[in-house]
Scaffold this motif. Structure first.
Motif, PDB file in Angstrom:
ATOM      1  N   MET A  98       0.828  -1.206   0.000  1.00  0.00           N
ATOM      2  CA  MET A  98       0.000   0.000   0.000  1.00  0.00           C
ATOM      3  C   MET A  98       0.862   1.255   0.000  1.00  0.00           C
ATOM      4  SD  MET A  98      -2.970  -1.168   2.691  1.00  0.00           S
ATOM      5  CE  MET A  98      -3.738   0.442   2.714  1.00  0.00           C
ATOM      6  N   ARG A  99       1.932   1.247   0.802  1.00  0.00           N
ATOM      7  CA  ARG A  99       2.829   2.408   0.835  1.00  0.00           C
ATOM      8  C   ARG A  99       3.485   2.613  -0.529  1.00  0.00           C
ATOM      9  NH1 ARG A  99       3.329   4.410   5.879  1.00  0.00           N
ATOM     10  NH2 ARG A  99       3.036   3.016   7.682  1.00  0.00           N
ATOM     11  N   ALA A 100       3.880   1.540  -1.162  1.00  0.00           N
ATOM     12  CA  ALA A 100       4.487   1.658  -2.488  1.00  0.00           C
ATOM     13  C   ALA A 100       3.493   2.217  -3.499  1.00  0.00           C
ATOM     14  CB  ALA A 100       5.000   0.290  -2.938  1.00  0.00           C
ATOM     15  N   PHE A 101       2.255   1.752  -3.452  1.00  0.00           N
ATOM     16  CA  PHE A 101       1.233   2.239  -4.380  1.00  0.00           C
ATOM     17  C   PHE A 101       0.978   3.729  -4.182  1.00  0.00           C
ATOM     18  CE2 PHE A 101      -2.474   2.553  -6.876  1.00  0.00           C
ATOM     19  CZ  PHE A 101      -3.450   3.182  -6.126  1.00  0.00           C
ATOM     20  N   ARG A 133      -8.647   5.802   0.137  1.00  0.00           N
ATOM     21  CA  ARG A 133      -8.814   5.010   1.362  1.00  0.00           C
ATOM     22  C   ARG A 133      -7.458   4.600   1.937  1.00  0.00           C
ATOM     23  NH1 ARG A 133     -13.892   2.756   2.023  1.00  0.00           N
ATOM     24  NH2 ARG A 133     -13.081   2.166   4.067  1.00  0.00           N
ATOM     25  N   ALA A 134      -6.495   4.279   1.046  1.00  0.00           N
ATOM     26  CA  ALA A 134      -5.187   3.850   1.518  1.00  0.00           C
ATOM     27  C   ALA A 134      -4.454   4.973   2.240  1.00  0.00           C
ATOM     28  CB  ALA A 134      -4.347   3.333   0.348  1.00  0.00           C
ATOM     29  N   VAL A 135      -4.562   6.201   1.701  1.00  0.00           N
ATOM     30  CA  VAL A 135      -3.916   7.343   2.350  1.00  0.00           C
ATOM     31  C   VAL A 135      -4.478   7.549   3.754  1.00  0.00           C
ATOM     32  CG1 VAL A 135      -3.703   9.850   2.300  1.00  0.00           C
ATOM     33  CG2 VAL A 135      -3.252   8.523   0.232  1.00  0.00           C
ATOM     34  N   THR A 185      11.460  -3.949  -6.929  1.00  0.00           N
ATOM     35  CA  THR A 185      10.713  -4.255  -5.704  1.00  0.00           C
ATOM     36  C   THR A 185       9.408  -3.464  -5.667  1.00  0.00           C
ATOM     37  OG1 THR A 185      12.773  -4.660  -4.505  1.00  0.00           O
ATOM     38  CG2 THR A 185      10.805  -4.265  -3.183  1.00  0.00           C
ATOM     39  N   VAL A 186       9.459  -2.183  -6.084  1.00  0.00           N
ATOM     40  CA  VAL A 186       8.236  -1.382  -6.161  1.00  0.00           C
ATOM     41  C   VAL A 186       7.270  -1.998  -7.157  1.00  0.00           C
ATOM     42  CG1 VAL A 186       7.291   0.887  -6.716  1.00  0.00           C
ATOM     43  CG2 VAL A 186       9.482   0.709  -5.514  1.00  0.00           C
ATOM     44  N   THR A 187       7.779  -2.385  -8.299  1.00  0.00           N
ATOM     45  CA  THR A 187       6.929  -3.012  -9.327  1.00  0.00           C
ATOM     46  C   THR A 187       6.282  -4.287  -8.785  1.00  0.00           C
ATOM     47  OG1 THR A 187       8.352  -2.136 -11.082  1.00  0.00           O
ATOM     48  CG2 THR A 187       6.906  -3.978 -11.654  1.00  0.00           C
ATOM     49  N   LYS A 188       7.055  -5.101  -8.064  1.00  0.00           N
ATOM     50  CA  LYS A 188       6.517  -6.341  -7.507  1.00  0.00           C
ATOM     51  C   LYS A 188       5.418  -6.056  -6.492  1.00  0.00           C
ATOM     52  CE  LYS A 188       7.945 -10.565  -5.111  1.00  0.00           C
ATOM     53  NZ  LYS A 188       9.097 -11.304  -4.506  1.00  0.00           N
TER      54      LYS A 188
END
Length: 316
Positions: free
Chosen positions: A7-10, A68-70, A32-35
């Protein structure tokens, strides 16, 4: 998948606009971000981002998820911050239940150290050898001795207390010193102890190396309270089997004498127990850690300060 990390990466990709920039801000490799994003989309079974060679665009589902994630990550960061602050200076009321002997001879003498560390905690100390219902009686935690614990409770082992045998000089003058556990059945008296919960008498255990005896001896007095048990020994009513932490001052003054010093029983294993659905507040965490330090987690109790003295005088 680490959903929080994903979620943090997104969120960072949406705000940065590119995977490369997001990776720099997160201090992690771009793959890693892509994964993380791929795993999150697979988990949610929806496409969150439209990728191009230069930028990424958020899909309608992605935009809704981003909002919602934020909010969720913000609440999580605030929670972590508040716990860190409260951990530095925990405060509030804590209800603890402790057997009477441990309260009088181990816990209370060491409490000045606890309050010096955590002056804003209010400790309500229940002192009884009766097992309490933690939920029904609103108890945050309890210290229990022995291995037979309620399986519905969470238990943390904090130490072990060896048991030795003691008698008063007045008792020894009348009955002599036993030289072997077998002697206890011939003209000697022991003070009995029975469970406050079941009423069942405890065996008089004697262990020396590979030798062991479990004696069921008649008694003229039995009690279900450890402080009363010690008082009976001081009054010369029989031989007791108790912990060193209780009798140290009486050995120094000669009010009690160790008998059968090569034989011991136990040890009594100590645990801190609390209900699994009890909120583990910062004040409860620091108390549990402090008690584990006091008794030496996994080891034997080391006296932390002067013990209290019972106002009991042996006859003579």
């Amino acid at each position: 998948m680490d959903q929080i990390a994903a979620m943090r990466a997104f969120v960072r990709v949406v705000e940065a606009g590119t995977f490369s920039r997001a990776a720099d801000l997160l201090d992690m490799p771009k793959p890693t971000v892509t994964k993380h994003i791929q795993q999150l989309e697979a988990h949610l079974r929806t496409k969150l981002l439209n990728r191009s060679t230069r930028r990424v665009a958020v899909t309608p589902d992605g935009a809704a998820y981003y909002e919602r994630a934020v909010a969720l990550l913000s609440d999580l960061d605030e929670l972590d911050g508040s716990m860190t602050r409260s951990q530095a200076s925990p405060a509030g009321r804590l209800r603890v239940d402790v057997p009477s002997s441990l309260a009088l001879y181990a816990l209370i003498p060491a409490l000045p150290d606890f309050f010096a560390r955590y002056p804003d905690i209010q400790l309500d100390l229940g002192v009884t050898d009766r097992p309490v219902d933690l939920l029904a009686e609103n108890v945050d935690c309890a210290i229990r001795g022995g291995e037979r614990l309620d399986p519905t409770l969470i238990a943390r082992r904090i130490g072990a207390l060896p048991l030795m045998h003691y008698a008063s000089p007045a008792y020894i003058a009348r009955h002599g010193l036993p030289e072997h556990p077998r002697d206890l059945a011939q003209g000697h008296r022991v003070i009995g102890y029975f469970s406050a919960r079941t009423g069942r008498p405890m065996a008089f255990d004697m262990v020396r190396g590979e030798e062991s005896y479990e004696l069921r001896l008649p008694h003229v007095l039995a009690t279900n309270d450890s402080t009363a048990y010690l008082a009976a020994g001081l009054a010369g009513l029989g031989i007791t089997q108790t912990i060193d932490a209780m009798v140290g001052p009486y050995l120094e003054t000669g009010a009690l004498v160790r008998v059968l010093p090569e034989w011991q029983a136990g040890p009594i294993v100590l645990h801190v127990v609390y209900a699994p659905n009890r909120h583990l507040s910062s004040r409860l965490r620091v108390f549990v850690d402090w008690v584990a330090e006091l008794f030496g987690s996994g080891g034997a109790y080391r006296p932390a300060g002067p013990a209290l003295h019972l106002p009991v005088r042996a006859p003579g």
